[in-house]
Write an enzyme that holds these catalytic residues in place. Structure first.
Site, mmCIF file in Angstrom:
data_model
loop_
_atom_site.group_PDB
_atom_site.id
_atom_site.type_symbol
_atom_site.label_atom_id
_atom_site.label_comp_id
_atom_site.label_asym_id
_atom_site.label_seq_id
_atom_site.Cartn_x
_atom_site.Cartn_y
_atom_site.Cartn_z
ATOM 1 N N GLY A 20 -12.114 -6.455 4.824
ATOM 2 C CA GLY A 20 -10.512 -6.888 4.883
ATOM 3 C C GLY A 20 -9.987 -5.835 5.554
ATOM 4 O O GLY A 20 -10.586 -5.731 6.655
ATOM 5 N N ASN A 21 -8.743 -5.556 5.337
ATOM 6 C CA ASN A 21 -8.148 -4.900 6.521
ATOM 7 C C ASN A 21 -6.563 -4.860 4.512
ATOM 8 O O ASN A 21 -7.191 -4.604 3.602
ATOM 9 C CB ASN A 21 -6.957 -6.012 7.467
ATOM 10 N N ARG A 22 -5.608 -3.380 5.330
ATOM 11 C CA ARG A 22 -4.887 -2.869 4.930
ATOM 12 C C ARG A 22 -3.706 -3.424 4.022
ATOM 13 O O ARG A 22 -3.211 -1.949 3.762
ATOM 14 C CB ARG A 22 -4.706 -1.182 5.568
#
Ligand code: CTP
Length: 225
Positions: free
Chosen positions: A22-24
Site C-alpha cells: 500500500g502507500n501512505r
C-alpha cells in the site's frame, strides 16, 4: 449540471490473504474535494480506496475500491459520463505478479524472500486516450520539491492531461497542502502558501469551475459568429 468524478486514497495490492502493498495516502484531499464539489451543486461521484475517511455530504455517490484493478473497472463504468475527472488517488505503480490468493498465507522460511512485481496500467492516461470533447482531466503529482515543476510538466504531457496539481512530498500525512496548478503553458495558479486541505478543495473546485465557464462562454461566442 457539471458531473465530476473524483478518485481518492491509496490502493492495496494483495501479497496473500493478510498482506498487501500500500502507500501512505489518507484520501483526505479527494474526500474534501468531493464535499466541495457537491457543495457547489456539482453531481459528484467519489471512487475511494481503503481510507478511514468518508465525505460528509450525503449527495456524493460513493464507490469503494481496493486495488488498481478495482479502480480501473470503476473508471470504465463512470468516466464516460463525467465532465471533469480529478484523479487524486495514489495508485500503485507495481503489484505482486503472483499473489498467493485469498485463502493462502505465506510462511516464514528463514530464507531470503523476493517478491516479483508487475507494472499496473496508467489509469488516468488510459482515460485521456478515450476522452470525449469537452471533458476536463486533472491529475496530481506528489514530488520532491526540487523536481516538482519539471516532473509535473512531463507527467502532464505524458499522460495527456489538461491540468496537474503539483504538490511536495510533505503533503502526505499533513493537514495542509501547498499546490501549483500546472497546464501545458506552465503554472496557471497557486495556493497562497500551505493551506488547510478543506480550503484547498474549495480553491481547486473554484479554479475548475471558472475554467469551465470560460470554456462554455468561448463555445457560445464561437457558435454565434
Ligand atoms: N496514476 C494513474 N495510474 C497509475 C499511477 C498513477 O492513473 N498506475 C495517476 C495518479 O492518480 C495521479 C497521476 O497519475 O493523478 C500521477 O501519479 P504518479 O504516481 O505521480 O505518477 P507516475 O505515473 O507513477 O509517475 P512516476 O512513477 O514517474 O512518479
Amino acid at each position: 449540471m457539471t458531473r465530476v468524478l473524483i478518485t481518492a486514497g491509496p490502493t492495496h495490492e494483495p501479497i496473500d490473504a493478510v498482506r498487501f502493498i500500500g502507500n501512505r495516502s489518507s484520501g483526505r484531499v479527494g474526500v474534501e474535494l468531493a464535499d466541495a464539489a457537491s457543495g457547489l451543486g456539482w453531481e459528484t461521484t467519489l471512487l475511494l480506496g481503503p481510507s478511514a475517511l468518508e465525505p460528509t455530504d450525503s449527495r456524493v455517490d460513493l464507490h469503494r475500491f481496493r486495488t488498481a484493478d478495482d479502480l480501473r473497472v470503476l473508471l470504465d463504468r463512470h468516466f464516460p459520463a463525467c465532465d471533469v475527472l480529478i484523479m487524486a488517488a495514489a495508485v500503485a505503480d507495481y503489484r505482486p505478479a503472483r499473489p498467493a490468493g485469498e485463502d493462502a498465507k505465506l510462511r516464514r522460511t528463514g530464507q531470503e524472500m523476493s517478491l516479483a512485481l508487475e507494472p499496473t496500467p496508467d489509469l488516468v492516461a488510459s482515460c485521456a486516450s478515450r476522452r470525449r470533447l469537452g471533458q476536463l482531466l486533472v491529475g496530481f503529482a506528489l514530488e520532491p520539491r526540487d523536481e516538482l515543476m519539471a516532473s509535473a510538466e512531463s507527467k502532464l504531457a505524458r499522460k495527456g492531461l489538461d491540468l496537474i496539481v503539483a504538490n511536495p512530498l510533505k503533503t502526505m500525512d499533513a493537514s495542509t497542502i501547498e499546490a501549483w496548478l500546472v497546464g501545458p503553458g506552465g503554472v496557471v495558479s497557486q495556493t497562497p502558501g500551505p493551506i488547510a486541505k478543506a480550503d484547498f478543495a474549495g480553491w481547486l473546485v473554484g479554479q475548475l469551475s471558472e475554467r469551465r465557464s470560460r470554456r462554455s462562454d468561448g463555445a457560445a461566442a464561437s457558435s454565434t459568429q
